[in-house]
Design an enzyme around this catalytic site. Structure first.
Site, PDB file in Angstrom:
ATOM      1  CB  SER A  85      13.472   3.917   2.433  1.00  0.00           C
ATOM      2  OG  SER A  85      12.972   4.672   3.513  1.00  0.00           O
ATOM      3  CG  ASP A 100       7.180   0.394   2.234  1.00  0.00           C
ATOM      4  OD1 ASP A 100       6.602  -0.422   2.215  1.00  0.00           O
ATOM      5  OD2 ASP A 100       7.697   1.102   1.459  1.00  0.00           O
ATOM      6  CD  GLU A 118      10.988   1.597   0.652  1.00  0.00           C
ATOM      7  OE1 GLU A 118      10.196   2.461   0.246  1.00  0.00           O
ATOM      8  OE2 GLU A 118      11.252   1.485   1.827  1.00  0.00           O
ATOM      9  CB  CYS A 147       8.725   7.217   9.336  1.00  0.00           C
ATOM     10  SG  CYS A 147       8.421   5.471   9.915  1.00  0.00           S
ATOM     11  CB  CYS A 204       2.306   4.489   5.485  1.00  0.00           C
ATOM     12  SG  CYS A 204       2.574   5.085   7.246  1.00  0.00           S
ATOM     13  CG  ASP A 205       5.704   3.779   2.680  1.00  0.00           C
ATOM     14  OD1 ASP A 205       5.537   4.012   3.988  1.00  0.00           O
ATOM     15  OD2 ASP A 205       6.818   4.148   2.328  1.00  0.00           O
ATOM     16  CE  LYS A 206       6.108   1.738  -2.114  1.00  0.00           C
ATOM     17  NZ  LYS A 206       6.300   2.191  -0.720  1.00  0.00           N
TER      18      LYS A 206
END
Length: 599
Positions: free
Chosen positions: A515, A79, A489, A193, A120-122
């Site tokens: 985010s 992202d 985001e 992160c 991470c993320d998705k």
């Protein structure tokens, strides 16, 4: 076993021939379970760049534990790298592609169990959605969080520091040399992160949901202890297959409540709402924004992590991790958590808390050792010095911070209600969300004129050009799942607001999303979205918007009659993208109140 469909019987001789050609199958493996290792190794994502070797290690461990391992990989979007251009439109839609691809692999090859290695993320929710959909024994073990960055003067920084640095530079409060220093030091290692952004929020929620082993969400990617966690997960999937404990056995409505209670207690990313709603739907569980709001109102925010505080996920781990957060809730609010929910450990959530809550009455030696190493203890031939682990630690100098502030007791909570708040009103009839843990006290109630931007790109340009003044409410619309398409985001515009020193003076509302690194009075997921005729699409510049986070309210100072009059003159905009995957996506995607699922 499910894999008997492809490996047993005379008719499956061709199948066995192909399996033998892979080098992963021998005649003596005929009665062993086939274990899918769903990896997400991708070079361009720092949270995943180390997962190639980890996938091979987990494969080795599964073999040693008595399974037949097969590795496959998913796609992924970083992202941070996709942000600020058209690439971000592909981030949320990638969740659906990941879920579909994992389903395809599991169904086509008749696996008996699955080890998921996301980060991470998705990627985490995409794999979770597939696990619910296919419902074979599954366990999640993430790649781990990134270490926080340290400037030469010792100041802790992270990716958000760099984004906000751009706004500071444009405002004249930072020079290019300092921005370059932030760039060089903010992301020092592999891993997701370092703040409580979306990736780490989801990996932590996996513990409370019951789909991951304790320490999954907080143990650093660079920690030697994480290698042991990978081995534990590889061994545990064999037990789950033998006992036929499946995701839908674990992920009941009570388990989803536990996950969201944790989310509220630690002030996780607003994106978790999108993902939990979508994962619950795949488990055939009706889960709603209103239910989440009920949990938020009775769950205190007892842990604040970047971007809401100076702490990072490594500090949460050093303070005891997720089960210590859950332990504080069980001590302070007995009955809030449903402790009898089964988990991938084979034990209940309550059992896991008792074992891994280092502030509890009788934590295990394993939990104490993990925490001691994280706190700076060193292994020796006699084990680990656990002297630093004490429920009432007073020697802040040894830790470098106060662990009892990073994870607070309920009676000393940051706030009596959760770190996320759902807002309703004539601007958000189906709901919206704000990370209230990251909102300055003076912005919990705000009223001001709308400054409207029709896209994130226009907003970024306008904010940096000084078009937004103290007291304004920035409106970014047509960025929802359908209107974007893809629900970008909004970290760039929210960071620019912060960088320009307007974080405690300006609010932002959008039908897009944020985010996990966003902070401030930033309200997203407004539903219905502008592209489907939602009220946010009817606003004009100068309309007075009132935000009352304490009262869960988001209103525009317009009568129902005026809104209806504007609605009659509103016209459906032309789709922004008319080719490829995003064209198909925007035809079927629902708004954020449904989890942005495809229908």
């Amino acid at each position: 076993m499910r894999s008997d469909m492809v490996k047993k019987g005379l008719e499956r001789a061709p199948h066995r021939a192909l399996l033998k050609a892979t080098g992963n199958f021998r005649d003596e493996d005929i009665d062993k379970p086939f274990i899918a290792i769903c990896n997400s190794y991708i070079d361009i994502i720092p949270g995943h760049s180390h997962l190639n070797a980890i996938g091979e290690y987990v494969k080795q461990c599964v073999r040693e534990a008595g399974g037949v391992p097969f590795v496959f990989n998913t796609i992924g979007v970083d992202d941070g790298i996709a942000m600020g251009h058209q690439g971000m439109k592909y981030s949320l839609p990638s969740r659906e592609l990941i879920a579909d691809s994992v389903e395809t692999m599991l169904k086509a090859h008749c696996f008996d169990g699955m080890v998921c290695i996301p980060n991470c993320d998705k990627i985490v929710p995409g794999m979770l959605m597939a696990a619910m959909r296919c419902n074979i024994p599954s366990i999640f073990v993430s790649g781990g969080p990134m270490e926080a960055g340290k400037l030469p003067d010792g100041t802790s920084v992270d990716l958000i520091s760099v984004f906000e640095g751009i706004g500071s530079l444009k405002a004249g409060n930072l020079d290019e040399a300092k921005l370059k220093q932030l760039e060089d030091y903010a992301c020092p290692t592999c891993g997701s992160c370092s703040g409580m952004f979306t990736a780490n929020s989801m990996n932590c929620l996996c513990e409370a949901l019951g789909m991951a082993l304790p320490t999954n969400g907080t143990l650093l990617a660079t920690s030697s202890e994480r290698k042991k966690l990978f081995k534990k997960a590889a061994c545990q999937i064999i037990e789950l297959v033998q006992k036929d404990i499946k995701p839908r056995d674990i992920c009941t409505i009570e388990a989803f409540d536990n996950a969201m209670i944790l989310d509220m207690a630690m002030g996780g990313s607003t994106n978790t709402l999108l993902h939990v709603l979508a994962v619950a739907r795949e488990a055939d569980i009706e889960y709603s924004m209103s239910r989440i709001n009920e949990l938020a109102q009775k769950t205190p925010n007892i842990c604040k992590v970047s971007p809401s505080s100076k702490y990072h996920v490594e500090d949460v781990h050093r303070s005891g991790g997720i089960n210590t957060i859950l332990g504080e809730l069980t001590r302070g609010l007995p009955g809030l958590l449903k402790e009898d929910c089964i988990t991938v450990t084979g034990k209940t959530l309550g059992d896991n808390i008792k074992e891994y809550d280092i502030r509890g009455e009788n934590p295990s030696q394993d939990a104490l050792e993990i925490a001691a190493v994280a706190a700076g203890g060193k292994r020796n031939s006699e084990g680990v010095n656990v002297s630093k682990i004490d429920a009432n630690i007073k020697d802040v100098k040894e830790f470098g911070f106060d662990p009892n502030d990073c994870i607070r007791p309920v009676q000393n909570a940051y706030s009596k209600v959760g770190g996320l708040t759902i807002l309703y009103g004539n601007l958000a009839p189906q709901g919206s969300v704000v990370k209230s843990a990251g909102v300055a006290p003076e912005m919990m109630v705000h009223e001001g004129p709308a400054v409207i931007f029709e896209s994130q790109e226009d907003a970024c340009e306008g904010i940096l050009a000084g078009k937004v003044k103290a007291g304004d409410v920035v409106v970014i619309r047509y960025e929802g799942p359908k209107g974007g398409p893809g629900m970008q985001e909004m970290l760039a515009p929210t960071s620019y607001i912060m960088g320009r020193g307007l974080g405690s003076k300006v609010a932002l509302i959008t039908d897009g999303r944020f985010s996990g690194g966003t902070r401030g009075a930033c309200i997203g997921h407004i539903s219905p979205e502008a592209a489907e005729g939602g009220p946010i699409g009817l606003l004009n510049n100068g309309d007075i918007i009132r935000i009352d986070i304490k009262s869960c309210s988001l209103e525009v100072n317009l009568s129902d009659a005026e809104l209806e009059e504007r609605r009659r003159s509103w016209k459906q905009p032309e789709p922004r993208i008319n080719v490829g995957w995003l064209k198909r996506y925007q035809q079927y995607v629902q708004n954020a109140a449904s989890g942005a699922v495809l229908k």
